[in-house]
Design a protein around this motif. Structure first.
Motif, PDB file in Angstrom:
ATOM      1  N   VAL A   1       0.698  -1.136   0.005  1.00  0.00           N
ATOM      2  CA  VAL A   1       0.078   0.061  -0.234  1.00  0.00           C
ATOM      3  C   VAL A   1       0.834   1.264  -0.007  1.00  0.00           C
ATOM      4  O   VAL A   1       1.851   1.215   0.753  1.00  0.00           O
ATOM      5  N   ASN A   2       0.551   2.340  -0.747  1.00  0.00           N
ATOM      6  CA  ASN A   2       1.137   3.293  -1.019  1.00  0.00           C
ATOM      7  C   ASN A   2       0.509   4.355  -0.011  1.00  0.00           C
ATOM      8  O   ASN A   2      -0.614   4.864  -0.212  1.00  0.00           O
ATOM      9  N   CYS A   3       1.393   4.682   1.095  1.00  0.00           N
ATOM     10  CA  CYS A   3       0.618   5.633   2.226  1.00  0.00           C
ATOM     11  C   CYS A   3       0.365   6.874   1.883  1.00  0.00           C
ATOM     12  O   CYS A   3      -0.425   7.685   2.511  1.00  0.00           O
ATOM     13  N   ALA A   4       0.848   7.385   0.875  1.00  0.00           N
ATOM     14  CA  ALA A   4       0.725   8.833   0.289  1.00  0.00           C
ATOM     15  C   ALA A   4      -0.736   9.009  -0.383  1.00  0.00           C
ATOM     16  O   ALA A   4      -1.232   9.903  -0.500  1.00  0.00           O
ATOM     17  N   THR A   5      -1.624   7.780  -0.543  1.00  0.00           N
ATOM     18  CA  THR A   5      -2.862   7.704  -1.160  1.00  0.00           C
ATOM     19  C   THR A   5      -3.824   7.648  -0.042  1.00  0.00           C
ATOM     20  O   THR A   5      -4.913   7.561  -0.393  1.00  0.00           O
ATOM     21  N   LEU A   6      -3.457   7.574   1.139  1.00  0.00           N
ATOM     22  CA  LEU A   6      -4.310   7.336   2.139  1.00  0.00           C
ATOM     23  C   LEU A   6      -4.635   8.786   3.085  1.00  0.00           C
ATOM     24  O   LEU A   6      -3.796   9.668   3.556  1.00  0.00           O
TER      25      LEU A   6
ATOM     26  N   GLY B   1      -7.459  10.871   5.843  1.00  0.00           N
ATOM     27  CA  GLY B   1      -8.696  10.868   6.623  1.00  0.00           C
ATOM     28  C   GLY B   1      -9.047   9.674   7.139  1.00  0.00           C
ATOM     29  O   GLY B   1      -8.112   8.640   7.699  1.00  0.00           O
ATOM     30  N   ASP B   2     -10.372   9.418   7.460  1.00  0.00           N
ATOM     31  CA  ASP B   2     -11.120   8.231   8.039  1.00  0.00           C
ATOM     32  C   ASP B   2     -10.457   6.876   6.972  1.00  0.00           C
ATOM     33  O   ASP B   2     -10.374   5.787   7.724  1.00  0.00           O
ATOM     34  N   GLY B   3     -10.325   7.333   5.851  1.00  0.00           N
ATOM     35  CA  GLY B   3      -9.958   6.146   4.855  1.00  0.00           C
ATOM     36  C   GLY B   3      -8.511   5.572   5.094  1.00  0.00           C
ATOM     37  O   GLY B   3      -8.369   4.222   4.784  1.00  0.00           O
ATOM     38  N   ALA B   4      -7.764   6.384   5.737  1.00  0.00           N
ATOM     39  CA  ALA B   4      -6.336   5.653   6.053  1.00  0.00           C
ATOM     40  C   ALA B   4      -6.321   4.617   7.117  1.00  0.00           C
ATOM     41  O   ALA B   4      -5.907   3.248   7.042  1.00  0.00           O
ATOM     42  N   ALA B   5      -7.198   4.988   8.155  1.00  0.00           N
ATOM     43  CA  ALA B   5      -7.242   3.900   9.323  1.00  0.00           C
ATOM     44  C   ALA B   5      -8.019   2.750   8.851  1.00  0.00           C
ATOM     45  O   ALA B   5      -7.776   1.617   9.192  1.00  0.00           O
ATOM     46  N   SER B   6      -9.221   3.155   8.239  1.00  0.00           N
ATOM     47  CA  SER B   6     -10.086   1.977   7.744  1.00  0.00           C
ATOM     48  C   SER B   6      -9.218   1.072   6.783  1.00  0.00           C
ATOM     49  O   SER B   6      -9.522  -0.073   6.814  1.00  0.00           O
ATOM     50  N   THR B   7      -8.463   1.565   5.662  1.00  0.00           N
ATOM     51  CA  THR B   7      -7.695   0.895   4.852  1.00  0.00           C
ATOM     52  C   THR B   7      -6.865  -0.232   5.550  1.00  0.00           C
ATOM     53  O   THR B   7      -6.681  -1.326   5.161  1.00  0.00           O
ATOM     54  N   LEU B   8      -6.249   0.329   6.378  1.00  0.00           N
ATOM     55  CA  LEU B   8      -5.199  -0.395   7.045  1.00  0.00           C
ATOM     56  C   LEU B   8      -5.577  -1.238   8.252  1.00  0.00           C
ATOM     57  O   LEU B   8      -5.209  -2.584   8.420  1.00  0.00           O
TER      58      LEU B   8
ATOM     59  N   GLY C   1       6.289   7.649   5.391  1.00  0.00           N
ATOM     60  CA  GLY C   1       6.176   8.907   6.322  1.00  0.00           C
ATOM     61  C   GLY C   1       5.197   9.969   6.189  1.00  0.00           C
ATOM     62  O   GLY C   1       4.900  10.919   6.444  1.00  0.00           O
ATOM     63  N   GLU C   2       4.394   9.445   5.107  1.00  0.00           N
ATOM     64  CA  GLU C   2       3.071  10.116   4.880  1.00  0.00           C
ATOM     65  C   GLU C   2       1.869   9.542   5.674  1.00  0.00           C
ATOM     66  O   GLU C   2       0.883  10.492   5.700  1.00  0.00           O
ATOM     67  N   LEU C   3       2.129   8.556   6.492  1.00  0.00           N
ATOM     68  CA  LEU C   3       1.115   8.350   7.536  1.00  0.00           C
ATOM     69  C   LEU C   3       0.684   9.444   8.634  1.00  0.00           C
ATOM     70  O   LEU C   3       1.847   9.985   8.928  1.00  0.00           O
ATOM     71  N   GLY C   4      -0.608   9.600   8.840  1.00  0.00           N
ATOM     72  CA  GLY C   4      -0.667  10.630  10.019  1.00  0.00           C
ATOM     73  C   GLY C   4      -0.259  10.108  11.269  1.00  0.00           C
ATOM     74  O   GLY C   4      -0.239   8.699  11.669  1.00  0.00           O
TER      75      GLY C   4
END
Length: 534
Positions: free
Chosen positions: A244-249, A251-258, A291-294
């Motif tokens: 997964v490319n973290c730069a594409t994650l 908001g809520d979608g980041a935590a949900s995807t992971l 490094g793009e992760l919140g």
């Protein structure tokens, strides 16, 4: 004078047992040691537990009957649980540390046919580590049960240095693994080869997180997948490779995807979602651009990596996932940690094994084998062979290895370039004309795609000519580009000199910035008027 043979072994509480005259009709491994006519055991160190003292005495007497020259020393070892590895090993270790081995006069055989499996493993480890200096002894019963037949025995030397063929097989397997990680490309860069050698050892021996750093297109994603495939081939992974490319994650979608979510945990969560961490269970999770992760996602990831469990969004019940994390980034996470953009504890956790992949411009000697690899891959995909003419190949390599070729996209740029050449090659032959057109395309692309180090205003080829430019080291070229840029942004020679020498001019008793700059330009065959007129 030949050395005396000393055997060390456990009493076989079942195999060595027997009552009355009938015991001689069966094969007893410890007694059989003394029954070989061509081999004399001078001394037997027979280990037993207190509950089997009577059996140990009987075996000692029986050995005296068949081999009076064999001395049997009974070694009582108080082991409460013969299946407890820690207890058995500790008892044996203590005994060996106090035993007086005399390797000049005696040779030692460690009998591993008797005793529990735990005892046999402990004996193996003590011989392998040389706490017991000698070889392993394995005995076997006769194929047909005949009274007095001692069966057979075999000696196993754990000194693998004596087995050159076996050692060569291990070395060949490691070379194959390294070659696999490099995709079969015979790289010539010493630093890169040393890096891959270490990565191979880590990949097959460790499940700890690995951090791959380096510029975009340097091959981080490809190497992560190859590490996974190597572990999979050696049955060290059951799961899948999840990227997964973290730069594409966001908001809520980041935590949900992971991490997944429960139905209704946020707007749009119409159904439960497992998340990629659970998908990567017993496999590899590759987080590119970590490094793009919140910061919130970083905290959740740290818990998942350390404890193998985490909470999906909207859930009050933890889930588990046992995965190996490989992270990739083109950023210096140390700077992000200092700036508070990346958690220090997460960085410490993923930085156990950290490797920086060099960009293509840092590996000019590897351009040729990579070009050959890409041509072979293009041929396999298209079904037709493609080759450079000798002149075209030299022309392409001369440019590709020069300071002018910055390869900002690294292997992605090279792959695209070779793909274009292979596609346009008439009759499968890449000509000089085709190469020249491709080089012009690359120059145009790099110039307009963000060549911050050499914008249009600082191009030196028009000022100096290609021959003079090729004679410059990269250091001198970059410095000259910067000087030319400042000159063209300044009104006068003196103004440019003041900007360029604004620190050192304060340390001089006589200040003549214009003269210093004029002499620097003259060294490269340039003048103020020539620089500013282009």
């Amino acid at each position: 004078m030949p050395k005396k043979t000393v055997v060390i072994g456990f009493l076989g509480t079942q195999l060595d047992s027997g009552q009355g005259a009938g015991r001689w009709e069966k094969w007893r491994p410890t007694v059989s040691l003394a029954q070989h006519e061509d081999t004399l055991v001078h001394r037997l160190e027979l280990i037993y537990t207190p509950t089997h003292a009577a059996l140990a005495q009987r075996v000692k007497q029986d050995i005296a009957t068949v081999s009076p020259d064999t001395e049997v020393r009974l070694v009582e070892m108080a082991i409460a649980d013969p299946w407890d590895f820690g207890e058995v090993y500790a008892a044996l270790y203590d005994w060996t540390r106090g035993y007086r081995f005399d390797t000049d006069r005696e040779q030692y055989w460690t009998h591993i046919t008797t005793g529990t499996h735990v005892a046999q493993i402990c004996m193996f480890l003590l011989v392998e580590s040389r706490f017991i200096p000698g070889v392993l002894l394995q005995t076997a019963p006769p194929k047909k049960q005949v009274q007095g037949d001692p069966g057979s025995y075999a000696l196993i030397d754990l000194d693998l240095s004596r087995y050159d063929a076996l050692a060569q097989r291990f070395e060949a397997e490691q070379r194959n693994a390294v070659d696999f990680l490099k995709s079969g490309i015979a790289t010539r860069n010493r630093r890169f080869n040393a890096l891959i050698d270490e990565i191979e050892r880590v990949a097959v021996r460790s499940r700890a997180p690995i951090l791959l750093t380096g510029p975009t297109g340097a091959g981080k994603s490809h190497l992560a997948r190859r590490m996974f495939e190597l572990k999979k081939a050696r049955h060290q992974m059951k799961g899948e490779f999840v990227e997964v490319n973290c730069a594409t994650l966001h908001g809520d979608g980041a935590a949900s995807t992971l991490f997944g979510h429960k139905k209704g945990s946020f707007t749009g969560a119409a159904a439960d979602r497992a998340g990629l961490l659970r998908t990567a269970h017993e496999g590899v999770l590759f987080l590119d651009e970590i490094g793009e992760l919140g910061l919130d996602e970083q905290a959740m990831l740290l818990k998942a990596v350390e404890e193998k469990r985490f909470f999906p969004m909207g859930s009050d019940r933890e889930v588990t996932s046992d995965f190996q994390l490989i992270a990739g980034t083109n950023r210096d996470l140390r700077i992000d940690v200092a700036a508070g953009r990346f958690r220090e504890d997460l960085y410490a956790r993923i930085n156990l094994w950290s490797y920086t992949l060099p960009g293509l411009a840092q590996r000019p000697e590897d351009l040729e084998p990579n070009i050959e690899h890409l041509l072979a891959r293009a041929a396999a995909e298209s079904g037709r062979a493609v080759r450079f003419s000798a002149e075209a190949k030299a022309q392409y390599l001369r440019f590709a290895q020069s300071p002018e070729a910055t390869w900002p996209g690294n292997f992605r740029d090279l792959s695209a370039s070779v793909s274009r050449l292979a596609t346009l090659a008439d009759g499968g032959r890449i000509s000089s004309a085709l190469v020249e057109a491709e080089l012009q395309r690359l120059r145009w692309h790099w110039q307009h795609a963000g060549s911050a180090g050499a914008p249009e205003g600082a191009r030196l080829d028009a000022l100096m000519g290609e021959e003079a430019l090729d004679a410059l080291d990269l250091f001198d070229r970059l410095q000259l580009e910067a000087v030319v840029r400042v000159c063209r942004e300044s009104k006068t020679l003196s103004d440019a000199g003041r900007k360029l020498f604004h620190r050192s001019r304060t340390q001089r008793s006589v200040v003549n910035d214009a003269d210093r700059l004029r002499k620097y330009l003259q060294k490269h065959g340039l003048s103020w008027d020539a620089v500013c007129s282009h």
